[in-house]
Design an enzyme around this catalytic site. Structure first.
Site, PDB file in Angstrom:
ATOM      1  N   ARG A   1       0.721  -1.312  -0.105  1.00  0.00           N
ATOM      2  CA  ARG A   1       0.091   0.142   0.127  1.00  0.00           C
ATOM      3  C   ARG A   1       0.790   1.274   0.003  1.00  0.00           C
ATOM      4  O   ARG A   1       0.940   1.957  -1.128  1.00  0.00           O
ATOM      5  CB  ARG A   1      -0.959  -0.024   1.165  1.00  0.00           C
ATOM      6  CG  ARG A   1      -1.915   1.076   1.227  1.00  0.00           C
ATOM      7  CD  ARG A   1      -1.696   2.261   1.784  1.00  0.00           C
ATOM      8  NE  ARG A   1      -0.940   2.354   3.146  1.00  0.00           N
ATOM      9  CZ  ARG A   1      -0.503   3.499   3.459  1.00  0.00           C
ATOM     10  NH1 ARG A   1      -0.454   4.530   2.756  1.00  0.00           N
ATOM     11  NH2 ARG A   1       0.224   3.322   4.767  1.00  0.00           N
ATOM     12  N   ASP A   2       1.501   1.449   1.133  1.00  0.00           N
ATOM     13  CA  ASP A   2       2.330   2.704   1.237  1.00  0.00           C
ATOM     14  C   ASP A   2       3.348   2.602   0.188  1.00  0.00           C
ATOM     15  O   ASP A   2       3.751   3.810  -0.419  1.00  0.00           O
ATOM     16  CB  ASP A   2       3.118   2.754   2.453  1.00  0.00           C
ATOM     17  CG  ASP A   2       3.175   4.234   3.094  1.00  0.00           C
ATOM     18  OD1 ASP A   2       3.123   5.148   2.062  1.00  0.00           O
ATOM     19  OD2 ASP A   2       3.727   4.471   4.132  1.00  0.00           O
TER      20      ASP A   2
ATOM     21  N   CYS B   1       4.809   9.238   0.005  1.00  0.00           N
ATOM     22  CA  CYS B   1       3.484   9.551   0.199  1.00  0.00           C
ATOM     23  C   CYS B   1       3.255  10.441  -1.247  1.00  0.00           C
ATOM     24  O   CYS B   1       3.998  11.557  -1.271  1.00  0.00           O
ATOM     25  CB  CYS B   1       3.096  10.337   1.221  1.00  0.00           C
ATOM     26  SG  CYS B   1       1.365  10.958   1.394  1.00  0.00           S
TER      27      CYS B   1
ATOM     28  N   HIS C   1       6.147   4.315  12.574  1.00  0.00           N
ATOM     29  CA  HIS C   1       6.072   4.236  11.089  1.00  0.00           C
ATOM     30  C   HIS C   1       6.876   5.579  10.560  1.00  0.00           C
ATOM     31  O   HIS C   1       6.770   6.435  10.235  1.00  0.00           O
ATOM     32  CB  HIS C   1       4.661   4.744  10.559  1.00  0.00           C
ATOM     33  CG  HIS C   1       4.365   4.500   9.253  1.00  0.00           C
ATOM     34  ND1 HIS C   1       3.620   3.565   8.457  1.00  0.00           N
ATOM     35  CD2 HIS C   1       4.594   5.548   8.254  1.00  0.00           C
ATOM     36  CE1 HIS C   1       3.424   4.053   7.401  1.00  0.00           C
ATOM     37  NE2 HIS C   1       4.064   4.871   7.364  1.00  0.00           N
TER      38      HIS C   1
HETATM   39  P1  HMG Z   1     -12.793  14.293  -1.908  1.00  0.00           P
HETATM   40  O1  HMG Z   1     -12.924  14.575  -3.323  1.00  0.00           O
HETATM   41  O2  HMG Z   1     -12.968  15.183  -0.810  1.00  0.00           O
HETATM   42  O3  HMG Z   1     -14.059  13.306  -1.515  1.00  0.00           O
HETATM   43  O4  HMG Z   1     -11.838  13.160  -1.597  1.00  0.00           O
HETATM   44  P2  HMG Z   1     -15.735  13.847  -1.343  1.00  0.00           P
HETATM   45  O5  HMG Z   1     -16.176  13.156  -0.152  1.00  0.00           O
HETATM   46  O6  HMG Z   1     -15.996  15.201  -1.666  1.00  0.00           O
HETATM   47  O7  HMG Z   1     -16.362  13.023  -2.595  1.00  0.00           O
HETATM   48  C1  HMG Z   1     -16.195  13.419  -4.085  1.00  0.00           C
HETATM   49  C2  HMG Z   1     -16.679  12.072  -5.037  1.00  0.00           C
HETATM   50  O8  HMG Z   1     -15.707  11.135  -4.587  1.00  0.00           O
HETATM   51  C3  HMG Z   1     -17.883  11.463  -4.824  1.00  0.00           C
HETATM   52  O9  HMG Z   1     -18.141  10.839  -5.916  1.00  0.00           O
HETATM   53  C4  HMG Z   1     -17.691  10.444  -3.910  1.00  0.00           C
HETATM   54  O10 HMG Z   1     -18.654   9.482  -3.811  1.00  0.00           O
HETATM   55  C5  HMG Z   1     -16.289   9.671  -4.302  1.00  0.00           C
HETATM   56  P3  HMG Z   1     -19.273  11.703  -6.784  1.00  0.00           P
HETATM   57  O11 HMG Z   1     -20.412  11.991  -6.154  1.00  0.00           O
HETATM   58  O12 HMG Z   1     -18.661  13.026  -7.030  1.00  0.00           O
HETATM   59  O13 HMG Z   1     -19.435  10.726  -8.053  1.00  0.00           O
HETATM   60  N1  HMG Z   1     -15.513   9.366  -3.207  1.00  0.00           N
HETATM   61  C6  HMG Z   1     -14.631   8.095  -3.366  1.00  0.00           C
HETATM   62  N2  HMG Z   1     -14.983   7.280  -4.272  1.00  0.00           N
HETATM   63  C7  HMG Z   1     -14.080   5.897  -4.100  1.00  0.00           C
HETATM   64  N3  HMG Z   1     -13.492   5.707  -2.814  1.00  0.00           N
HETATM   65  C8  HMG Z   1     -13.397   6.729  -1.810  1.00  0.00           C
HETATM   66  C9  HMG Z   1     -14.260   7.487  -2.058  1.00  0.00           C
HETATM   67  N4  HMG Z   1     -14.459   8.721  -1.267  1.00  0.00           N
HETATM   68  C10 HMG Z   1     -15.252   9.535  -1.900  1.00  0.00           C
HETATM   69  N5  HMG Z   1     -12.975   6.271  -0.613  1.00  0.00           N
HETATM   70  C11 HMG Z   1     -10.712  11.487  -0.347  1.00  0.00           C
HETATM   71  C12 HMG Z   1     -11.566  12.541  -0.214  1.00  0.00           C
HETATM   72  C13 HMG Z   1     -10.319  11.013   1.013  1.00  0.00           C
HETATM   73  C14 HMG Z   1     -11.449  10.255  -0.992  1.00  0.00           C
HETATM   74  C15 HMG Z   1      -9.606  11.540  -1.195  1.00  0.00           C
HETATM   75  O14 HMG Z   1      -8.855  12.677  -0.642  1.00  0.00           O
HETATM   76  C16 HMG Z   1      -8.583  10.490  -1.380  1.00  0.00           C
HETATM   77  O15 HMG Z   1      -8.465   9.315  -1.802  1.00  0.00           O
HETATM   78  N6  HMG Z   1      -7.365  10.813  -0.864  1.00  0.00           N
HETATM   79  C17 HMG Z   1      -6.180   9.932  -0.797  1.00  0.00           C
HETATM   80  C18 HMG Z   1      -5.131  10.028   0.060  1.00  0.00           C
HETATM   81  C19 HMG Z   1      -4.137   9.050   0.029  1.00  0.00           C
HETATM   82  O16 HMG Z   1      -4.382   7.941  -0.189  1.00  0.00           O
HETATM   83  N7  HMG Z   1      -3.058   9.411   0.744  1.00  0.00           N
HETATM   84  C20 HMG Z   1      -1.842   8.359   0.862  1.00  0.00           C
HETATM   85  C21 HMG Z   1      -2.110   7.553   1.821  1.00  0.00           C
HETATM   86  S1  HMG Z   1      -1.950   8.320   3.600  1.00  0.00           S
HETATM   87  C22 HMG Z   1      -0.136   7.928   3.759  1.00  0.00           C
HETATM   88  O17 HMG Z   1       0.534   7.471   2.931  1.00  0.00           O
HETATM   89  C23 HMG Z   1       0.335   8.236   5.056  1.00  0.00           C
HETATM   90  C24 HMG Z   1       0.502   6.928   5.890  1.00  0.00           C
HETATM   91  O18 HMG Z   1       1.524   6.088   5.209  1.00  0.00           O
HETATM   92  C25 HMG Z   1       1.274   7.414   7.128  1.00  0.00           C
HETATM   93  C26 HMG Z   1       2.286   8.393   7.059  1.00  0.00           C
HETATM   94  O19 HMG Z   1       3.396   7.908   6.397  1.00  0.00           O
HETATM   95  O20 HMG Z   1       2.285   9.283   7.650  1.00  0.00           O
HETATM   96  C27 HMG Z   1      -0.825   6.339   6.275  1.00  0.00           C
HETATM   97 MG    MG Z   2       3.610   6.321   5.238  1.00  0.00          MG
END
Ligand code: HMG
Ligand code: MG
Length: 302
Positions: free
Chosen positions: A19-20, A244, A211
């Site tokens: 994933r990450d 990320c 992490h």
């Molecule tokens: P958004 O655009 O604000 O979502 O995204 P929304 O609630 O306004 O919805 C907009 C549209 O997206 C809607 O569809 C929803 O249904 C759809 P429409 O009505 O327009 O057709 N939607 C989705 N579709 C599929 N799956 C979903 C989903 N949610 C809404 N889950 C959202 C908000 C959170 C979804 C978006 O910002 C997103 O997916 N971000 C991804 C961020 C990400 O993956 N970052 C990397 C992972 S975190 C990380 O790596 C850190 C970590 O490793 C720890 C560390 O290292 O610190 C964990």
């Molecule tokens: Mg991470």
């Protein structure tokens, strides 16, 4: 006579490479490569493998195949497979796909949270409430990530008090484990330990994980400092994959091979076979056509 700190006898390594690690790849990675990596990881003795994420497929195209990943996966008994879930929509997708555990995420930085999931910290915590309720109703374990615990690509310095505040909220909401993320790999050993100890003042250490991304080469030192403070769960990514997508310039997590090598050398039990792990890291580095970011992965004689 010198004395040594007490280290834990056993550490759980949480593998986050699928994933990450893969979320940050630009090239499309065929499902067969992901599945092959997964099967290799399952044969290493790892007991927790983060499988994928149900984030928006347009935001993170690499994980757009999350449903397929679960549909075609036969879980191995004794291995836990959390999936990343950003909101209720993601949770519903995860449930329909048959996920057995989830990891949700927020940050200790407002700026990063906005960029990463398009909402404030408070909004993300409120959105997490129904997600956790649904998880508990389905007997699922919940992990909560906090990003930017030692620094932020947008806001710079992050106050430890903010990390503590967010961690305590997640804990009170029912997270079974809280993973403290140095998302951009800027932490150093004493700051990492102080941050962990501050969080552990009100949350049992057994429910905390660390992490570290390894941008500045400090991750192993940071892990060692946190082991001295008693942490027993360490996240890492095979071959040091990843980064990320919302933290440009940050490199991957510390490589699982390097963590396991250090732990084994210290006599700390992990249950992981280093030969099998190195082979998995070499496989994915080869499949991605890149140098293995794990020092142990490069040097180890198989
Ligand atoms: P958004 O655009 O604000 O979502 O995204 P929304 O609630 O306004 O919805 C907009 C549209 O997206 C809607 O569809 C929803 O249904 C759809 P429409 O009505 O327009 O057709 N939607 C989705 N579709 C599929 N799956 C979903 C989903 N949610 C809404 N889950 C959202 C908000 C959170 C979804 C978006 O910002 C997103 O997916 N971000 C991804 C961020 C990400 O993956 N970052 C990397 C992972 S975190 C990380 O790596 C850190 C970590 O490793 C720890 C560390 O290292 O610190 C964990
Ligand atoms: Mg991470």
């Amino acid at each position: 006579m010198s004395t040594y700190p007490d280290y834990p006898e056993r550490v759980t390594v949480v593998e986050v490479g699928l994933r990450d690690g893969l979320q940050n790849e630009r090239q499309v990675i065929p499902m067969g490569v992901k599945q092959s990596l997964l099967h290799r990881l399952e044969r290493t003795g790892l007991k927790t493998i983060e499988l994928t994420g149900f984030v928006h497929p347009l935001w993170v195209p690499q994980l757009a195949d999350a449903e397929q990943m679960l549909a075609e996966h036969k879980p191995v008994k004794g291995i836990r497979y959390p999936v990343l879930v950003p909101n209720l929509t993601g949770m519903q997708r995860a449930l329909s796909a048959g996920a057995s555990e989830i990891a949700l995420f927020t940050a200790a930085s407002e700026g990063f949270n906005q960029k990463n999931i398009n909402c404030s910290i408070e909004e993300s915590l409120q959105r997490s409430t129904p997600v956790i309720e649904l998880a508990k109703a389905n007997n699922m374990r919940v992990r909560g990530y906090i990003s930017c615990v030692l620094g932020c690509p947008i806001e710079g310095k992050i106050e430890v008090s903010e990390v503590v505040r967010v961690a305590e909220r997640l804990y009170a909401m029912g997270c079974d484990e809280i993973s403290l993320g140095d998302t951009i790999g800027v932490g150093t050993a004493l700051k990492a330990r102080q941050m962990l100890e501050a969080v552990a003042a009100n949350i049992p250490m057994q429910q905390l994980a660390v992490h570290f991304h390894d941008t500045n080469g400090q991750a192993l030192a940071n892990i060692l400092a946190c082991l001295e403070a008693g942490v027993q769960v360490v996240d890492s990514s095979v071959a040091g994959l990843g980064g990320c997508p919302y933290a440009p310039g940050a490199t991957g997590n510390i490589a699982t091979e390097d963590v396991v090598y250090m732990l084994q050398g210290m006599g700390i039990e992990t249950g992981i076979n280093l030969d099998a792990l190195v082979a998995a890291g070499r496989f994915i580095s080869g499949a991605l056509g890149r140098t293995n970011a794990s020092a142990v992965g490069r040097a180890w004689k198989l």
